[in-house]
Design an enzyme around this catalytic site. Structure first.
Site, short mmCIF file in Angstrom:
data_model
loop_
_atom_site.label_atom_id
_atom_site.label_comp_id
_atom_site.label_asym_id
_atom_site.label_seq_id
_atom_site.Cartn_x
_atom_site.Cartn_y
_atom_site.Cartn_z
N GLU A 285 0.86 -1.16 -0.09
CA GLU A 285 -0.01 -0.02 -0.15
C GLU A 285 0.96 1.32 0.02
OE1 GLU A 285 -4.33 -0.91 1.86
OE2 GLU A 285 -3.02 0.61 3.06
N HIS A 306 8.35 -26.67 -1.16
CA HIS A 306 7.55 -27.67 -1.87
C HIS A 306 6.41 -27.33 -2.78
CE1 HIS A 306 9.89 -30.72 0.58
NE2 HIS A 306 9.81 -29.82 1.28
N LYS A 420 -14.46 -0.02 -3.73
CA LYS A 420 -15.39 0.44 -3.05
C LYS A 420 -16.35 1.12 -3.68
CE LYS A 420 -12.42 0.95 1.26
NZ LYS A 420 -11.90 1.95 2.17
O1 PA5 Z 1 -3.70 1.22 5.81
C1 PA5 Z 1 -4.79 1.46 5.68
O2 PA5 Z 1 -5.19 2.62 5.64
C2 PA5 Z 1 -5.91 0.63 5.18
O3 PA5 Z 1 -5.49 -0.74 5.27
C3 PA5 Z 1 -6.94 0.64 6.33
O4 PA5 Z 1 -6.45 0.11 7.68
C4 PA5 Z 1 -8.27 -0.29 6.13
O5 PA5 Z 1 -8.59 -0.05 4.78
C5 PA5 Z 1 -9.25 -0.19 7.14
O6 PA5 Z 1 -9.49 1.05 7.21
P1 PA5 Z 1 -10.43 1.59 8.45
O7 PA5 Z 1 -9.72 1.46 9.88
O8 PA5 Z 1 -10.91 3.09 8.31
O9 PA5 Z 1 -11.78 0.78 8.76
#
Ligand code: PA5
Length: 445
Positions: A285, A306, A420
């Site tokens: 990310e 394996h 989303k």
């Molecule tokens: O790193 C990030 O920002 C995302 O992985 C969020 O943690 C994830 O989408 C969950 O979001 P939230 O904590 O707003 O529910």
């Protein structure tokens, strides 16, 4: 606590190449430490091991004690950065079989990290007849997956314990002021913990996001923070020769420049599996944007030798590996002797199983080197919370530097929104009508 061994980069990365990137690395380090780079409104995690909210930290410990005393099961609801760190820590420091071990702490199950009816139904049936507490974690307070799970578990708790009883068993970790979850929790009177504004999900393991579930598992969160603090102090000055986080970031970028665009994080213990997942989110990310990035993959050996071993040894040569070797794995086991030696294994009888595991590790590193795969070795002393805190901070800090060297903003995640929006439109969420028509024409037309 963590040492970077570059021996198996020989022939792949030279001292001169590292020197050539000095200035870019120094700029990246300055951006991170002085907060002068892109995404600098999300640098709250950098000094967190020292500057954390001590009053909240004490409340986390009290809440954890209460949960330990009155619950058989803690259900942790969250997705992505809102669950991976805690799950990784519990599996690393305790066990991937934590729930099956004899212990005086509650079982911990993770929910709301998928939309699977099977997973939800199974967990509800596991919870039948048990005393439960819930920790719902969502920084935005609006993420669909945890919101669905929380709706279900909240009503289960209200049904089981009444509105007042449920209040004592629901713990909410979210933004300090914004979002539906915060508003709703204040109204309902749930105890809340804060995901600080300036800490993004994937960097939040050392906030209440990770700390409450980790403390409930009986892991020493003071030691975890101290380990991270040691790392923070070691990495805050730029020293290309000795700063392991800087060197890791530099080496990854040199390898990327040579076409090694996939990094595989390798562990040799099943308790590494979720740490791998946490790491993949952190790097995926943070770096995968603007058409750039190293693809983060992971394996647990020798299991995956394996299954994935063939590809790594012999497939496309766009790979490098970062191997995490835990010096003291936390258990001793001696291979028994068999007088009949029917399996021919007596040549290792009397040996520690860890000796065989470490030998498999060395043998594999050399074989993969011979196959053209550079290997970085990270030696971690043990499975203590302090070592884990150090390791997690090491990866976070290196990630910030690596992203800046790469030329991206390591602290945003614009790409996560695309699915989303499509999902909301297709599900008929109010406000998405035009998009729904357009998508349906594309999909079904
Ligand atoms: O790193 C990030 O920002 C995302 O992985 C969020 O943690 C994830 O989408 C969950 O979001 P939230 O904590 O707003 O529910």
């Amino acid at each position: 606590m963590v040492k970077l061994n570059e021996k198996f980069l020989h022939g792949f990365v030279s001292a001169e190449e590292i020197e050539n990137i000095r200035s870019a690395a120094s700029d990246a380090h300055t951006k991170l430490v002085n907060g002068t780079g892109e995404g600098n409104d999300f640098l709250g995690w950098v000094r967190l091991p020292e500057n954390y909210d001590k009053e909240e930290f004490a409340r986390i410990k009290i809440a954890a004690e209460r949960i330990k005393q009155n619950s058989d099961i803690l259900v942790v609801i969250g997705i992505g950065g809102s669950y991976l760190g805690a799950r990784a820590a519990i599996e690393f420091c305790k066990s991937p079989l934590y729930n099956n071990l004899k212990k005086d702490t509650p079982d911990i199950y993770f929910a709301g990290n998928n939309i699977s009816p099977t997973a939800l139904t199974e967990l509800l049936s596991i919870c039948e007849g048990k005393d439960i507490s819930v920790n719902v974690i969502s920084k935005s307070g609006t993420t669909t997956e945890p919101a669905i799970a929380f709706r279900v578990f909240k009503s289960l708790l209200v049904e089981k314990y009444g509105e007042d009883g449920a209040k004592d068993r629901i713990f909410v970790t979210t933004d300090k002021a914004r979002g539906t979850l915060k508003q709703f929790s204040d109204k309902a009177g749930y105890e809340t913990f804060v995901v600080p504004d300036e800490v993004g999900g994937r960097f939040s393991v050392l906030t209440a996001v990770g700390l409450l579930p980790i403390a409930c598992a009986g892991i020493d969160i003071d030691a975890l923070m101290l380990g991270a603090q040691t790392a923070m102090k070691q990495f805050e000055s730029f020293d290309l020769d000795n700063n392991a986080a800087v060197r890791y970031a530099v080496i990854r970028n040199i390898l990327l420049g040579k076409g090694k665009n996939t990094e595989i994080l390798v562990g040799y213990e099943p308790y590494m599996l979720m740490l791998n997942e946490w790491w993949k989110q952190l790097y995926g990310e943070s770096e995968g944007k603007d058409g750039k990035g190293i693809f983060p993959a992971s394996v647990v050996f020798s299991t995956d030798l394996h299954s994935m071993g063939q590809y790594i040894q012999d497939g496309q040569r766009n790979l490098f590996e970062t191997v995490i070797s835990v010096d003291n794995p936390g258990a001793e086991f001696v291979i028994p002797n068999d007088p009949a030696n029917v399996d021919g294994l007596n040549f290792i009888a009397g040996r520690e199983l860890d000796y065989v595991n470490k030998t498999a590790q060395t043998a594999t590193i050399v074989a993969h080197n011979d196959g053209g795969v550079p290997n970085l070795l990270l030696n971690v002393a043990d499975r203590t919370p302090a070592s884990l805190g150090y390791l997690m901070y090491f990866f976070e800090f290196a990630c910030g530097i690596s992203g800046y060297i790469l030329g991206v903003n390591p602290f945003n995640q614009p790409g996560v929104e695309a699915y989303k929006k499509n999902m909301f439109a297709l599900l008929g969420k109010p406000g998405y009508e035009d998009m729904k028509n357009e998508l349906e024409a594309r999909i079904f037309g």
